[in-house]
Motif scaffolding. Structure first.
Motif, PDB file in Angstrom:
ATOM      1  N   GLN A   1       0.848  -1.218  -0.042  1.00  0.00           N
ATOM      2  CA  GLN A   1       0.082  -0.072   0.233  1.00  0.00           C
ATOM      3  C   GLN A   1       0.604   1.419   0.079  1.00  0.00           C
ATOM      4  O   GLN A   1       0.675   2.192  -0.627  1.00  0.00           O
ATOM      5  CB  GLN A   1      -0.903   0.055   1.108  1.00  0.00           C
ATOM      6  N   ASN A   2       1.756   1.120   0.793  1.00  0.00           N
ATOM      7  CA  ASN A   2       2.829   2.247   0.739  1.00  0.00           C
ATOM      8  C   ASN A   2       4.124   2.059   0.236  1.00  0.00           C
ATOM      9  O   ASN A   2       5.104   1.338   0.788  1.00  0.00           O
ATOM     10  CB  ASN A   2       3.013   2.578   2.200  1.00  0.00           C
TER      11      ASN A   2
ATOM     12  N   GLU B   1       1.346   9.238  -4.453  1.00  0.00           N
ATOM     13  CA  GLU B   1       1.200   8.608  -2.956  1.00  0.00           C
ATOM     14  C   GLU B   1       1.920   9.523  -2.368  1.00  0.00           C
ATOM     15  O   GLU B   1       3.266   9.874  -2.604  1.00  0.00           O
ATOM     16  CB  GLU B   1       2.071   7.304  -3.197  1.00  0.00           C
TER      17      GLU B   1
END
Length: 176
Positions: A103-104, A174
């Motif tokens: 996700q990161n 992001e």
């Protein structure tokens, strides 16, 4: 009259990565059927909460495979078991970063790219920017900024959103 068969089947890219990783680990196990590894660095993988159990297993298997391939440079115990090193763990994570689908994604960035991502976030936030704008803000050379932004785009931290004249316009996807 027989029906024509399809010669090629379209496979999802993530499934393709998983298939290749499993095949790699299986081939290494076939090459060294009696070779075992001892991974005393499993705690490094367990310590990070952003890995799921299946991801931890893939990382561990790939690190063991990399260790077996580097057997002449690895320590052994008296039974011939190879010791997995931190280098094997880091290389496995680096190799698998696409298929881990974190996700990161910024967690696995090298320090230089992390710095560029933080600078983009600081100077532009979610606003679009060109390479020239970034270069002028950071005072870096064209080639360095271009290489960093292209690698961030490849890592899906930055995306290409359009053009202004001849300049490509990027946007931070992001936040770090």
């Amino acid at each position: 009259m027989p029906l024509p068969s399809k010669r090629y089947v379209k496979v999802n890219v993530s499934q393709q990565f998983n298939y290749h990783t499993e095949a790699f680990n299986h081939l290494v196990k076939m090459l060294y059927p009696k070779r075992n590894t001892i991974n005393k660095y499993d705690y490094l993988i367990d310590k990070h909460a952003f890995f799921t159990e299946s991801q931890k297993q893939v990382i561990s298997k790939t690190a063991s495979s990399l260790c077996m391939l580097s057997e002449f440079y690895r320590d052994q115990d008296k039974f011939g078991n190879l010791y997995v090193t931190r280098e094997d763990i880091c290389n496995a994570i680096h190799i698998l970063q696409r298929e881990l689908d974190l996700q990161n994604r910024s967690l696995l960035l090298p320090p230089v790219l992390k710095w560029y991502a933080m600078q983009i976030q600081y100077h532009f936030g979610s606003d679009p920017f060109t390479l020239k704008q970034l270069r002028l803000q950071l005072g870096k050379s064209k080639s360095r900024v271009y290489d960093a932004v292209r690698e961030l785009e490849h890592q899906k931290i930055v995306k290409l959103v359009g053009q202004r004249g001849h300049a490509h316009v990027f946007e931070l996807v992001e936040h770090i």
